[in-house]
Design an enzyme around this catalytic site. Structure first.
Site, PDB file in Angstrom:
ATOM      1  N   GLU A  34       1.066  -1.275  -0.327  1.00 51.43           N
ATOM      2  CA  GLU A  34       0.263  -0.057  -0.331  1.00 51.43           C
ATOM      3  C   GLU A  34       1.063   1.194  -0.393  1.00 51.43           C
ATOM      4  O   GLU A  34       1.803   1.833   0.689  1.00 51.43           O
ATOM      5  CB  GLU A  34      -1.124   0.307   1.459  1.00 51.43           C
ATOM      6  CG  GLU A  34      -1.595  -1.216   1.338  1.00 51.43           C
ATOM      7  CD  GLU A  34      -2.817  -1.288   0.882  1.00 51.43           C
ATOM      8  OE1 GLU A  34      -2.860  -0.418  -0.442  1.00 51.43           O
ATOM      9  OE2 GLU A  34      -3.108  -2.517   0.131  1.00 51.43           O
TER      10      GLU A  34
ATOM     11  N   CYS B  22      -2.425   8.604   3.193  1.00 51.77           N
ATOM     12  CA  CYS B  22      -2.667   8.105   2.027  1.00 51.77           C
ATOM     13  C   CYS B  22      -4.229   7.975   0.945  1.00 51.77           C
ATOM     14  O   CYS B  22      -3.398   8.432  -0.234  1.00 51.77           O
ATOM     15  CB  CYS B  22      -2.116   6.364   2.422  1.00 51.77           C
ATOM     16  SG  CYS B  22      -3.440   5.159   3.003  1.00 51.77           S
TER      17      CYS B  22
END
Ligand code: NAP
Length: 677
Positions: A256, A295
Site C-alpha cells: 500500500e 494515504c
C-alpha cells in the site's frame, strides 16, 4: 528517556544500542529512543511458526473471532492511555479517534463479519463444487487453509494504531501469527498498544510479536508460507518488492503505497447546490484531518473549468477558519505533522509543485493561523495550489506532498476529467460529487480500472456518508499501479490473503468428509429418527430423509392463487400459459411447490428446531403441471454451532422431484437448531 521495547518470542526486550531519539511533533521534546539492534530476527520468525501458528490453527474461525472481540473491548477500556500519547504524534483528538477507535472498530467489524460469513471450522469453502464427471462420482471443490508461516506487517508512521490493527485482524482470523513493525517515528504509540494487547492475555502465545526499530535481516528468513505486507512510500516498497528472498520463494507481498487521489466535482454541482458545498467541505477536511498525512487524502481537486474560481474562493474561505496548534487546546482543529523532517519534506514537495502550479492560498501568511505554529514542533499551515494546464504539467499528477496540501485542477468535459484522474497512475480512492448519475456512470466506467475505491457523494447520501478518506473493514483498501497494487481488508477477502486456495478433487463422499459440507452425490445417512428430532450435537452431515409423495391438483393451484392473491397467467389461464415458451399449459406456483415441500419434510411437534430463517440458492427447474406429484429429498448439508449461543445454524440441501424423478426445485433451507440442554 524511555527506551522502546520489542516483543520477541514471549518477552519484552530492548535494542542493544541507544538507537535513535524520537521527538514530540508538538514541541520537539524527546519522547523515546528506538533500536532493534541485537534482536534475533530468525528466532522471532521461528517462534511465530512453532508456537503461534499451531495455537491459532487449533481454534476455529469463530473462536478466533470471539477473541478478537474480547480484545477490542479490552482496548476500548484503555483507550484514554492511547489518546494521551497520541498527542505527541501531532494528532488532534479527532485525528486520534480515527487511528485508535477506527482501529479498534476494525477488530469489532472483523469479529462479527467472520462469525456471520465463515464457518465455525478450520477450512473455508470457496464457492460451489465443480462437476468434473458425467456420473458425478468425481468432483472438484476449492478450499482455503491457513498459511503455516508468519505475516510480517511493516507500517507507515501516520496510523500507528489503525495501521497495525487493520492488518492484524484479518491475519488473526485466518489463523496466522503476526510480527508487527511500525514506522519508527510514531512507534511509541504502537508499542503502548501492543503492551496492552499482551497484558490482556487474550491472544494465544506467539500470535503477536513487535519490532521497534529496523527489521534487520528478517526478510532473509521468509518462506513461501509467510506473507509480507508493506504500507509506506513507493521507494521503500519497490526495494522490498525486489528482495531476492521474497522473489525466490514467491513470498506473498502486499503493498500500500502513496497515491495522488482525486476528487471530481460534477458539472451540475454549481455553487448554490449541496454538492458544491459537500465537495468543498470534503477537500478542506481531507487537507486538514491528520494534517493531510493520509494515504487516501485528496491531493487533486478536479473541477469544471467554469467553476474553478468559485471553488478556489470557497476553499480559501474554509481553510482560513482552521485553527492550528497544540491539540490539547480545545479550539485547535489541526495539529502538527509527525516530525520536523516530515515538515521539511512536505515543504520541498510544495516547492516542486509550485513550479507548474500557482499557490492560491498559504495559511502561513495568515497571522491568525501562524499564531499556533510553534517552530519547535512540526506545524505546517495548509497550502492550496491551482494548476492552469494540468494536461501538459506532470508534477501535479506525480508529486505527493504528504501534508495539508492539495491542488485545484480544471477540466473541460467528462473525457478530460477521466484522463486527468487517471494521470495519477493508479490511486487508492477517488470521489465524485454530483447529482448527475449519467455523469457518475461515465466517470466510473472511465476511471474504475485505475482506482481501488470510488465514492459518489451527493445530497442523497451525504448525511450518512463515511467520506472520501475512510477505508472501511468491509470494503477493499488498496489500488493499482502507484498505489502499490495491493488490497487489504474487504471483509473475508482480506482474510483469504493469509490462506492458501487449494482445488480438491475426489469423490463427493470423501470431499464431504474433508470439508464438513455435504456435496451432491455424496453418501446419505438414512436415519430412523426424523432429523428435526435431533439436537445440534446429534445431527450428522449427510443425514437425510426421503419424504412421501403429494399429488398437486388444479383445484389446489387455484386455491393457492386465491389464497395468496398471486394470479399470474401461467397458473390461471391455459391459453396464455401455452403461448409461453416455457410451459405446456397451466403450472403450479413456485411458492406453492416450496410450501407443499415443507408440508412433506417438516416434522411439526415442538423440538430442537427453533426457527426457519431463510432459503438460499432457490431454483425452479422443471415446471409442475396439475396432476404431477412431488417428493422431497432433505439432507443435512452443513452444521455451524454458535460459540456464544445455545443453538447453531443448520443448512439443509433440499431437492424437490416429480414422479419421473426430474428435479422440480433445489434450494438450501436454513434453520436454527438447539444444542443439547
Ligand atoms: P517509508 O519511509 O517508506 O516507511 C514505511 C515503513 O517501512 C516504515 O515502517 C519503515 O521503518 C519501513 N522501512 C523503511 N525502509 C525499510 C527497509 N529497507 N526494510 C524494511 N522496512 C523499511 O514510508 P513513511 O514515510 O513511513 O510513510 C509515508 C508514506 O506512506 C506516504 O507516501 C503515504 O502515502 C504512504 N502511506 C500509504 C498508505 C496506504 O494504505 N496506501 C497508508 C499510509 C501511508 P522506519 O520508520 O523504521 O524506517
Amino acid at each position: 528517556m524511555r527506551q522502546l521495547h520489542s516483543f520477541a518470542g514471549n518477552r519484552w526486550v530492548t535494542g542493544a544500542s541507544d538507537g535513535v531519539v524520537l521527538h514530540s511533533a508538538i514541541d520537539g521534546r524527546p519522547v523515546a529512543r528506538i533500536s532493534s539492534a541485537g534482536l534475533d530476527f530468525a528466532a522471532m520468525a521461528e517462534y511465530a511458526r512453532r508456537v503461534g501458528g499451531p495455537a491459532l490453527r487449533a481454534l476455529t474461525f469463530h473462536q478466533r473471532a470471539i477473541l478478537l472481540k474480547q480484545l477490542a473491548h479490552y482496548l476500548l477500556q484503555h483507550k484514554e492511555a492511547f489518546y494521551q500519547l497520541s498527542r505527541e504524534t501531532g494528532a488532534t483528538r479527532n485525528d486520534s479517534w480515527i487511528d485508535i477507535e477506527g482501529g479498534i472498530g476494525t477488530l469489532f467489524a472483523y469479529s462479527s463479519k467472520s462469525r456471520r460469513e465463515l464457518p465455525n471450522g478450520h477450512l473455508y469453502i470457496d464457492g460451489e463444487p465443480e462437476m468434473l464427471s458425467r456420473r458425478g462420482s468425481f468432483v472438484g471443490q476449492h478450499v482455503y487453509t491457513p498459511l503455516q508461516g508468519v505475516a510480517l506487517h511493516i507500517n507507515a508512521f501516520n496510523f500507528p494504531c489503525w495501521g497495525m490493527l487493520e492488518k492484524l485482524a484479518p491475519t488473526f482470523i485466518a489463523g496466522v501469527p503476526s510480527i508487527v513493525k511500525p514506522a519508527s517515528q510514531t512507534a511509541y504509540l504502537t508499542e503502548l498498544m501492543v503492551r496492552h494487547i499482551i497484558a490482556s492475555g487474550i491472544l494465544p502465545e506467539g500470535s503477536l510479536q513487535l519490532i521497534c526499530g529496523g527489521v534487520g535481516d528478517l526478510l532473509d528468513y521468509m518462506t513461501c508460507q509467510d506473507a509480507v505486507t508493506f504500507t509506506g512510500s513507493a521507494a521503500t516498497g519497490l526495494k522490498l518488492r525486489q528482495h531476492p528472498v521474497l522473489l525466490r520463494h514467491a513470498v506473498r507481498f502486499t503493498m500500500e503505497a502513496d497515491s495522488l487521489n482525486a476528487s471530481i466535482l460534477g458539472p451540475d454541482a454549481l455553487p448554490d447546490t449541496p454538492e458544491f458545498d459537500l465537495f468543498v467541505t470534503e477537500v478542506a477536511r481531507e487537507m486538514t484531518v491528520k494534517c493531510g498525512q493520509k494515504c487516501t487524502a485528496i491531493r487533486r481537486a478536479i473541477v469544471p473549468r467554469t467553476l474553478a474560481e468559485e471553488v478556489v474562493a470557497a476553499l480559501r474561505q474554509r481553510l482560513s477558519q482552521v485553527v492550528i496548534g497544540d491539540p490539547d487546546r480545545e479550539e485547535v482543529t489541526m495539529g502538527a505533522l509527525a516530525s520536523r523532517d516530515q515538515r521539511d519534506e512536505v515543504r520541498q514537495r510544495i516547492a516542486q509543485l509550485a513550479r507548474s502550479s500557482e499557490i492560491v492560498y498559504d495559511g502561513a501568511v495568515d497571522p491568525d493561523l501562524r499564531r499556533g505554529m510553534n517552530e519547535a514542533g512540526a506545524f505546517l499551515a495548509p497550502v492550496l495550489l491551482y494548476c492552469e494546464r494540468p494536461l501538459t504539467h506532470a508534477e501535479v499528477h506525480e508529486v505527493e506532498a504528504f501534508g495539508p496540501v492539495s491542488t485545484v485542477i480544471p477540466y473541460q468535459d467528462a473525457t478530460e476529467a477521466i484522463a486527468l484522474a487517471n494521470r495519477g497512475q493508479g490511486s487508492l480512492v477517488s470521489s465524485l460529487f454530483t447529482c448527475d448519475d449519467a455523469f457518475a456512470r461515465e466517470l466510473v466506467y472511465g476511471i474504475g480500472a485505475w482506482h481501488g475505491r470510488i465514492l459518489i457523494g451527493n445530497r442523497d447520501c451525504a448525511a450518512e456518508s463515511t467520506g472520501h478518506g475512510s477505508p472501511l473493514p468491509g470494503l477493499i483498501h488498496g489500488g493499482p499501479g502507484r498505489a502499490g497494487g495491493g488490497q487489504e481488508m474487504g471483509g473475508v477477502r482480506g482474510v483469504l490473503h493469509y490462506m492458501q486456495c487449494t482445488a480438491l478433487q475426489g469423490s463427493p463422499t470423501t470431499l464431504t468428509r474433508i470439508t464438513d459440507r455435504w456435496l451432491p452425490g455424496a453418501a446419505r445417512l438414512e436415519s430412523p429418527v426424523h432429523p428435526f428430532r435431533k439436537h445440534l450435537g446429534q445431527l450428522r452431515i449427510g443425514e437425510s430423509i426421503l419424504t412421501g409423495r403429494r399429488r398437486v391438483s388444479l383445484e389446489e393451484i387455484e386455491h393457492f392463487a386465491e389464497f395468496s392473491g398471486d394470479k399470474f397467467y401461467a397458473h390461471m389461464d391455459e391459453a396464455a400459459a401455452r403461448a409461453n415458451p416455457f410451459f405446456e399449459g397451466r403450472v403450479a406456483h413456485g411458492y406453492f411447490i416450496v410450501s407443499a415441500a415443507a408440508g412433506l419434510f417438516v416434522d411439526p411437534a415442538p423440538g430442537p428446531v427453533l426457527a426457519n430463517y431463510g432459503l438460499e440458492n432457490l431454483r425452479f427447474l422443471t415446471p409442475l403441471s396439475p396432476g404431477d406429484e412431488i417428493q422431497v429429498q432433505f439432507t443435512c448439508k452443513q452444521i455451524i454451532p454458535r460459540e456464544t449461543e445455545d443453538y447453531g445454524e443448520v443448512r439443509w440441501d433440499t431437492r424437490v422431484m416429480n414422479q419421473r424423478g426430474e428435479l422440480v426445485a433445489t434450494y438450501d433451507v436454513l434453520t436454527l437448531v438447539a444444542k443439547q440442554r
